[in-house]
Design a protein around this motif. Structure first.
Motif, PDB file in Angstrom:
ATOM      1  N   PRO A 117       0.526  -1.294   0.059  1.00  0.00           N
ATOM      2  CA  PRO A 117       0.337   0.460  -0.335  1.00  0.00           C
ATOM      3  C   PRO A 117       0.430   1.040  -0.399  1.00  0.00           C
ATOM      4  N   GLY A 118       2.044   1.314  -0.048  1.00  0.00           N
ATOM      5  CA  GLY A 118       3.245   2.511  -0.118  1.00  0.00           C
ATOM      6  C   GLY A 118       2.496   3.668  -0.734  1.00  0.00           C
ATOM      7  N   PRO A 119       2.485   2.873  -2.233  1.00  0.00           N
ATOM      8  CA  PRO A 119       1.677   4.149  -3.974  1.00  0.00           C
ATOM      9  C   PRO A 119       0.648   4.869  -3.405  1.00  0.00           C
ATOM     10  N   GLU A 120      -0.487   4.159  -2.303  1.00  0.00           N
ATOM     11  CA  GLU A 120      -1.580   4.141  -1.978  1.00  0.00           C
ATOM     12  C   GLU A 120      -1.489   5.354  -0.251  1.00  0.00           C
ATOM     13  N   ILE A 121      -0.737   5.169   0.345  1.00  0.00           N
ATOM     14  CA  ILE A 121       0.104   5.612   1.462  1.00  0.00           C
ATOM     15  C   ILE A 121       0.758   7.270   0.881  1.00  0.00           C
ATOM     16  N   ARG A 122       1.038   7.091  -0.045  1.00  0.00           N
ATOM     17  CA  ARG A 122       2.034   8.070  -0.354  1.00  0.00           C
ATOM     18  C   ARG A 122       1.286   9.256  -1.404  1.00  0.00           C
ATOM     19  N   ASP A 123       0.357   9.216  -2.043  1.00  0.00           N
ATOM     20  CA  ASP A 123      -1.280   9.693  -2.196  1.00  0.00           C
ATOM     21  C   ASP A 123      -2.044  10.098  -1.305  1.00  0.00           C
ATOM     22  N   MET A 124      -2.034   9.842  -0.494  1.00  0.00           N
ATOM     23  CA  MET A 124      -2.842  10.093   1.668  1.00  0.00           C
ATOM     24  C   MET A 124      -1.939  11.092   1.748  1.00  0.00           C
ATOM     25  N   LEU A 125      -0.632  11.212   2.244  1.00  0.00           N
ATOM     26  CA  LEU A 125       0.122  12.409   2.386  1.00  0.00           C
ATOM     27  C   LEU A 125       0.286  13.141   1.676  1.00  0.00           C
ATOM     28  N   LEU A 126       0.278  13.158  -0.178  1.00  0.00           N
ATOM     29  CA  LEU A 126       0.645  14.121  -0.401  1.00  0.00           C
ATOM     30  C   LEU A 126      -0.816  15.334  -0.118  1.00  0.00           C
ATOM     31  N   GLY A 127      -1.933  14.611   0.086  1.00  0.00           N
ATOM     32  CA  GLY A 127      -3.458  15.854  -0.681  1.00  0.00           C
ATOM     33  C   GLY A 127      -3.435  15.725   0.619  1.00  0.00           C
ATOM     34  N   ARG A 128      -2.878  15.245   2.132  1.00  0.00           N
ATOM     35  CA  ARG A 128      -2.915  16.111   3.629  1.00  0.00           C
ATOM     36  C   ARG A 128      -2.058  17.113   4.204  1.00  0.00           C
ATOM     37  N   LEU A 129      -0.586  16.715   3.634  1.00  0.00           N
ATOM     38  CA  LEU A 129       0.534  17.401   3.702  1.00  0.00           C
ATOM     39  C   LEU A 129       1.241  19.147   2.889  1.00  0.00           C
ATOM     40  N   SER A 130      -0.085  18.835   1.705  1.00  0.00           N
ATOM     41  CA  SER A 130       0.900  19.673   0.255  1.00  0.00           C
ATOM     42  C   SER A 130      -0.008  20.957   0.958  1.00  0.00           C
ATOM     43  N   VAL A 131       0.943  22.360   0.459  1.00  0.00           N
ATOM     44  CA  VAL A 131       0.547  23.781   1.519  1.00  0.00           C
ATOM     45  C   VAL A 131       1.015  24.399   0.235  1.00  0.00           C
ATOM     46  N   ALA A 132       0.144  25.229  -0.339  1.00  0.00           N
ATOM     47  CA  ALA A 132       0.901  26.339  -0.709  1.00  0.00           C
ATOM     48  C   ALA A 132       2.047  26.105  -1.849  1.00  0.00           C
ATOM     49  N   GLY A 133       2.375  24.924  -2.792  1.00  0.00           N
ATOM     50  CA  GLY A 133       3.118  24.294  -3.377  1.00  0.00           C
ATOM     51  C   GLY A 133       3.987  24.409  -2.911  1.00  0.00           C
ATOM     52  N   MET A 134       4.197  23.187  -1.304  1.00  0.00           N
ATOM     53  CA  MET A 134       5.376  22.423  -0.920  1.00  0.00           C
ATOM     54  C   MET A 134       4.671  21.230  -0.679  1.00  0.00           C
ATOM     55  N   GLN A 135       4.975  20.222  -0.712  1.00  0.00           N
ATOM     56  CA  GLN A 135       4.517  18.805  -1.182  1.00  0.00           C
ATOM     57  C   GLN A 135       5.992  18.203   0.059  1.00  0.00           C
ATOM     58  N   PRO A 136       5.456  17.401   0.854  1.00  0.00           N
ATOM     59  CA  PRO A 136       6.046  16.697   2.047  1.00  0.00           C
ATOM     60  C   PRO A 136       7.341  15.810   1.416  1.00  0.00           C
ATOM     61  N   ASP A 137       8.054  15.769   2.332  1.00  0.00           N
ATOM     62  CA  ASP A 137       9.701  14.643   1.893  1.00  0.00           C
ATOM     63  C   ASP A 137       9.180  13.305   1.854  1.00  0.00           C
ATOM     64  N   VAL A 138       9.303  12.432   0.839  1.00  0.00           N
ATOM     65  CA  VAL A 138       8.148  11.063   0.945  1.00  0.00           C
ATOM     66  C   VAL A 138       9.468  10.558   0.250  1.00  0.00           C
ATOM     67  N   ARG A 139       9.880   9.558   0.618  1.00  0.00           N
ATOM     68  CA  ARG A 139      11.134   8.811   0.120  1.00  0.00           C
ATOM     69  C   ARG A 139      10.745   7.563  -0.593  1.00  0.00           C
ATOM     70  N   MET A 140      10.047   6.668  -1.535  1.00  0.00           N
ATOM     71  CA  MET A 140      10.012   5.823  -1.644  1.00  0.00           C
ATOM     72  C   MET A 140      11.280   4.616  -1.775  1.00  0.00           C
ATOM     73  N   HIS A 141      11.174   3.580  -1.408  1.00  0.00           N
ATOM     74  CA  HIS A 141      12.074   2.407  -1.386  1.00  0.00           C
ATOM     75  C   HIS A 141      11.780   1.434  -1.659  1.00  0.00           C
ATOM     76  N   ARG A 142      12.807   0.366  -2.316  1.00  0.00           N
ATOM     77  CA  ARG A 142      12.093  -0.622  -2.639  1.00  0.00           C
ATOM     78  C   ARG A 142      12.246  -1.576  -1.964  1.00  0.00           C
ATOM     79  N   SER A 143      12.399  -2.102  -0.285  1.00  0.00           N
ATOM     80  CA  SER A 143      12.321  -2.657   0.818  1.00  0.00           C
ATOM     81  C   SER A 143      11.182  -2.654   0.569  1.00  0.00           C
ATOM     82  N   SER A 144      10.730  -3.600   1.876  1.00  0.00           N
ATOM     83  CA  SER A 144       9.267  -3.874   2.677  1.00  0.00           C
ATOM     84  C   SER A 144       9.001  -3.513   3.377  1.00  0.00           C
ATOM     85  N   ARG A 145       8.044  -2.861   4.059  1.00  0.00           N
ATOM     86  CA  ARG A 145       7.445  -2.585   4.515  1.00  0.00           C
ATOM     87  C   ARG A 145       8.237  -2.450   6.606  1.00  0.00           C
TER      88      ARG A 145
END
Length: 225
Positions: A117-145
């Motif tokens: 569910p990592g990509p779905e959680i990323r979208d949630m973070l972008l939707g909730r924490l993006s403000v005034a053109g600034m996006q949250p610092d989200v790092r996607m990793h090729r490893s398990s949760r």
């Protein structure tokens, strides 16, 4: 043969893209296996695209997914909702709080798995924490949760998980529920299947889900007793 036709035997394959260390998915699977031990049961954990492909080619009878997927002829029903939590180092200042608000998480670094569910959680973070053109610092990793949770205690960042992942504990890592303005942040778990799947065990499982979670939806297949 009669037991197979009634869905009390035979086989059933369930796919999911979330952990079963805790939560409703784990409880549902264990209860089903206890009630129907004669059904040859298999659960498949992989990412959303692979699960939907498995539905298309008949390898999977039903997929239980976090969030929503495009329908493309699938039947979709919401089964339940669970809390969303942040996992963070026990030394982090926010660890002293009983609950966390989205605004508390601005400026934090998030580590997520590129699978599950990592990509779905990323979208949630972008939707909730993006403000005034600034996006949250989200790092996607090729490893398990699980790998990500295992290194959080060293202060490398935070991650966001669903309640079903909280059954496992990791050194120096704590879980705190995330709240929005309306209360606890929840994510839905939905079932996807094809109505023309004639597997009696699938029909039996859907009836089991309806009863266990007090749901109301029609099962467009043969009647089972």
């Amino acid at each position: 043969m009669r037991a197979v036709g009634q869905g009390r035997a035979g086989s059933l394959t369930i796919g999911h893209n979330s952990s079963v260390s805790a939560g409703n998915l784990r409880a549902t699977i264990l209860a089903w296996q206890k009630d129907y031990p004669e059904v040859d049961f298999e659960n498949v954990e992989t990412d959303r695209e692979a699960l939907l492909a498995g539905l298309d080619n008949g390898e999977i009878d039903i997929a239980i997914l976090i969030g929503e997927a495009s329908h493309n002829g699938y039947r979709r029903e919401l089964f339940w909702s669970e809390r969303v939590l942040v996992a963070l180092p026990s030394s982090h200042p926010l660890a002293e709080r009983e609950l966390i608000h989205w605004t508390d998480l601005r400026g934090e670094r998030f580590l997520l798995s590129a699978t599950g569910p990592g990509p779905e959680i990323r979208d949630m973070l972008l939707g909730r924490l993006s403000v005034a053109g600034m996006q949250p610092d989200v790092r996607m990793h090729r490893s398990s949760r699980e790998t990500i949770l295992g290194v959080l205690g060293d202060g490398l960042g935070l991650t966001v998980i669903c309640e079903g992942s909280t059954g496992a504990r990791y050194p120096d890592v704590v879980y705190r529920p995330i709240h929005s303005e309306q209360g606890p942040m929840l994510v839905g778990y939905s079932g996807y299947w094809y109505d023309n799947n004639g597997n009696p065990a699938l029909q039996r499982f859907l009836k089991f889900i309806k009863t266990r979670h007090a749901l109301f939806f029609n099962i467009h297949t043969n009647t089972i007793e």
